[in-house]
Design a protein around this motif. Sequence first.
Motif, PDB file in Angstrom:
ATOM      1  N   TYR A   1      -2.765  12.029   2.820  1.00 29.13           N
ATOM      2  CA  TYR A   1      -3.471  11.705   4.069  1.00 29.13           C
ATOM      3  C   TYR A   1      -3.086  10.315   4.543  1.00 29.13           C
ATOM      4  O   TYR A   1      -2.738  10.107   5.711  1.00 29.13           O
ATOM      5  CB  TYR A   1      -4.984  11.795   3.848  1.00 29.13           C
ATOM      6  N   LEU A   2      -3.149   9.379   3.615  1.00 29.84           N
ATOM      7  CA  LEU A   2      -2.880   8.000   4.024  1.00 29.84           C
ATOM      8  C   LEU A   2      -1.401   7.788   4.329  1.00 29.84           C
ATOM      9  O   LEU A   2      -1.049   7.082   5.270  1.00 29.84           O
ATOM     10  CB  LEU A   2      -3.355   7.063   2.924  1.00 29.84           C
TER      11      LEU A   2
ATOM     12  N   LEU B   1      -4.962  13.515  -1.534  1.00 30.26           N
ATOM     13  CA  LEU B   1      -5.475  12.398  -0.755  1.00 30.26           C
ATOM     14  C   LEU B   1      -4.436  11.337  -0.380  1.00 30.26           C
ATOM     15  O   LEU B   1      -4.410  10.875   0.754  1.00 30.26           O
ATOM     16  CB  LEU B   1      -6.655  11.765  -1.481  1.00 30.26           C
TER      17      LEU B   1
ATOM     18  N   PHE C   1       0.479   4.191  -2.828  1.00 29.78           N
ATOM     19  CA  PHE C   1       0.113   5.584  -2.565  1.00 29.78           C
ATOM     20  C   PHE C   1       1.235   6.527  -2.978  1.00 29.78           C
ATOM     21  O   PHE C   1       0.984   7.609  -3.503  1.00 29.78           O
ATOM     22  CB  PHE C   1      -0.249   5.775  -1.088  1.00 29.78           C
TER      23      PHE C   1
ATOM     24  N   GLU D   1       0.828  -1.203   0.000  1.00 30.95           N
ATOM     25  CA  GLU D   1       0.000   0.000   0.000  1.00 30.95           C
ATOM     26  C   GLU D   1       0.864   1.255   0.000  1.00 30.95           C
ATOM     27  O   GLU D   1       0.553   2.229  -0.678  1.00 30.95           O
ATOM     28  CB  GLU D   1      -0.923   0.025   1.225  1.00 30.95           C
TER      29      GLU D   1
ATOM     30  N   LEU E   1      -0.733   6.551   7.988  1.00 32.48           N
ATOM     31  CA  LEU E   1      -0.368   5.153   8.181  1.00 32.48           C
ATOM     32  C   LEU E   1       1.089   4.972   8.557  1.00 32.48           C
ATOM     33  O   LEU E   1       1.418   4.190   9.430  1.00 32.48           O
ATOM     34  CB  LEU E   1      -0.661   4.348   6.913  1.00 32.48           C
TER      35      LEU E   1
END
Lengths: 495, 531
Positions: B147-148, B144, B115, B111, B152
């Motif tokens: 943000y992750l 966006l 991203f 992930e 994270l």
Amino acid sequence: MTFQLDLSGADLLLLLPEIFLTLWLCLLLSLDFSLKRMTHQQLAYLSIAGLAVTGLILLGFDQTGTTGALFKNMFVLDRLGIFFKLIIVGATALILFISIDYVQDFKVFRGEYYVMVVMSAIGMMFMASSNDLLSVFVTLEFSTFGFYVLVAYLRDDLRSSEAGLKFFILGVFAAGLLAYGISLVYGETGTLIFSEMTNTPGSYGLAIGYILIFAALGFKIGAVPFHAWIPDTYQGAPTPVTAFLSIAPKAAALAILIRMFYVSLASFKPMWALLFVVASIFSMTYGNIVAIAQKNIKRLLAYSGIAQIGNIMIGLAAGTKQGSDAIMFFLLTYLFANLGAFAVIIAVSHVVKSDEIEDYNGLNRRSPFLAASMLLFLLSLAGVPPLAGFIGKIYLFIAAIKEELYTLLIVGLINIVISMYYYLIVVKKMYINEPTDSSPILASMPIKVAVYVGIAGTVLLGVYPGPFIDWAVSASLMFSNIAGPTAAASLLPGG
Amino acid sequence: MGEYSLLIILFAPFLGAIALMFVPREEALLVRMTAAISAGISLLASFYIFLAYDTAKGGFQFVQRYVWSEELGIAFYLGVDGIGGPLVFASAILLFAGIFVSWHIKDRTKEFYMFLLILAAATIGVFMSLDLFFLYFFYEMSVLPMYLLLGLWGSHTKGYLGMTDPEGRKLRDSVGFIFNFGSNSKEYAAMKLVLFLSAGAVVALMGILLIYHLSGLHTFDIVVLREQAHFSDTVATLIWFLIFFGFASIAPIWPLHSWSPVGHAAAPAATSMLHAGVLMKLGHFSIIRVAFEILPDATREWMWVAAVLCVFSIVYGGLVSYFAKDTKYVIGYSSSSHMGYIFLGMAALSYISLSGAVIYMFAHALATSMLFAMAGWVYDQTHSRDIPSLGGLVEKMPFIAGAFIVACMASIGMPGTINFIAEVMIIVGSWEAYPFQVVVAVLGIVLTLAYMFKMMRGLFYGRLDPEYAHSADARHWVDRMPLLLLIVCSITLGIFPGHFYEVVRSTVEPMVDRINQVAPLITQNTQGLLP
């Protein structure tokens, strides 16, 4: 007024989707009662097959350009109607997919659940075609009838019963408003058919009549100030029914709103445009701000739905052909994102047995697939590129700025930022927080189908919207000569 | 192949992200290699456009145009000029370096790289969009993933600036202080970043929609709008302010900066690199692309606003950097401060200053991302970013210390690095228009020197705390390569800036001419000056 019901075969052809689906419904009912060995899954897939055939017939109509009017213009099949019927049929099919798992938990279950869903769908398909006030009333009540039963389907659940009661009382109240509004309009104009009202002079009776009709339809789409039933009903109803409520009746009611305001009230546009501006501003702002405080994911989506209806009404406030195109495109994007989100909710609640936002803690660790798809759906609802919702919102904004609705536009833009917050809160729970229970969550095959369809629609409409925009544009060609903002007639006498 | 290079640069990371979806999560090396290869393709292609950009011809090159929606007047229209080209190159370098810097991320590697690739591809998309819709599309798309990435893989901050008020409470930043939020968590930083940037983005979107409608052209095509859009003075001023402040919030100009250092501090190293390196330049770039191209008159009239605000950026950012105790805050605020130089160069609107501003964007991207990469390394080794408690790390990590010194030198603007050229050009080019600001900028350089030396001394010299005795140096080529790549780029371009300068000049000079031509009367004269 006398009705001549001498129908030819060619006329009946226009009703083919509805007739077919009605016959199919009878078949489903009789199969359910006669064949004991029939499992409810088989019944569900049979219903889906019927809807698929209906969808194919509609697509065929769309390709061949079959159009026409029946029953003295009460029922009209045009490309606009076909567009909305396809949305309704598609939504219903997806609802059936996500229901299959959910209904397993029902204590008392018979096949009539599916029958009710398909029956409501037939009602809404008629709504999309209704072209006069009488058929608006009949079809609206017909479609709502199925929902009254479906919302209260969980008999032992207090919330569901409460939801059913609220929905019923307010629905009947709205029906009363609608009937009264229709009677006033009929009294002023002497006709019920939209296209014959275009040149009536304005009067107080007409204005009040239309405001009442708008209020009744406002209940259906859940616009502020007619939204009060939405959160409780959404929370209490069985989740697939909530998903169904959140898209299909809204699409059908919007079809009526577009027809009514664009055709019969075209000359009074400046007045009703103002009505929609106000309703839109309140719906967006109220929906988004109250959504921030929600702890239950279904309530969150209920309030987000109120806000999305506010967005949709931007298109009605613009009152142009582009406005209606934008609404239709936005509905498509909303269909995929919203149904997808509900599919994920059902998959999660099937395991954790609750719908609190807290339950989404660490969903990414429990099921990367469900978390990623929920992320996509929520971001599409928030309007983040490259997803469908972004294009939908931009399309509405473009329609609005061409009509110079600056206040509405500013409010709409501010609301994008507000809505980002509560969607991201859910994203945060799913991705950043650690799960309290780290057992994996597996989605069943039918849910996966719905989620995949949702993802495909959300991404495709976002990166390659051209054909869909063209479809929406060509579906509403009949509005291409709609009155511009200069046609300033007043709905009130001497105003 | 040449004419498709922009598509390759843009879509290689996107396709890499999509390919990652199908790579099994257990195959960590395969995940990293997929990301590295897609970024590598992007880097090679962007190096090609950087070299092959025709400086004699100027204008938009490598143009690709596909109609996307006739109905809305949107085309997928790509092209780079002498400003976009180098920035595309910088983004590709940082993405490639960033992938190697985050080589050791263990948690949800797949992930992370997805991203990161999407973030970089979106920024690259902004730099090459010739359609306002797509410029906004990619701009919003870049927010966006941040943000992750922050939420994270980021880290919590130990108190804002590590300072407390007299009653012993941790000081919060202004927004958190008013609304009583906890401001030390990475979630807070991530949410603040997204809300600030989204708010800025919708302000800019309002401006874009006004351009779309009020120009009467109903197109988002920047090239068409540049030639044909005319606005009355009031309207142009309104749109200019929407565009300027909308995009300046990501730049970030004082007083819209407060999301940025908090975000830097919370972000993982590779994200900070992209954030400080290229994401912040989206602001300057979009202002140049939209305001300078489409609203030249309003730009000439109102660009002094940037010159006023940049003083605050430079001084405020510099002072906070000097007093901050957290490495990432120091670097983050120094970035905010250095963004002021770019605004100064843009505001002066002379050939040299604007060229200097563009070169500075590139130079700062390299220097700051080096610093962030190494701050990230030190944090990974010591789990501390607190400068007073660290020290003496030069014994343990000589390579990192050496590279850190080079990065600091680059950041200060030592001759030999590309930063020196950029700073000198901004200072020389702006002197005529804004002498006061230039004095401040020069003092700002002294301040930069002070806090960079202070941080360097605090981290690497002095007594080594036994707690950190186990820290290791970057020994593996995977760890050294990204730093060396950045250093080599910075120094090579610092010694041979010729081609780079020509690329920038070929675009900047016509642009400045166009902005400075006061009335159509003297058009003929200025046309003689065009290359």
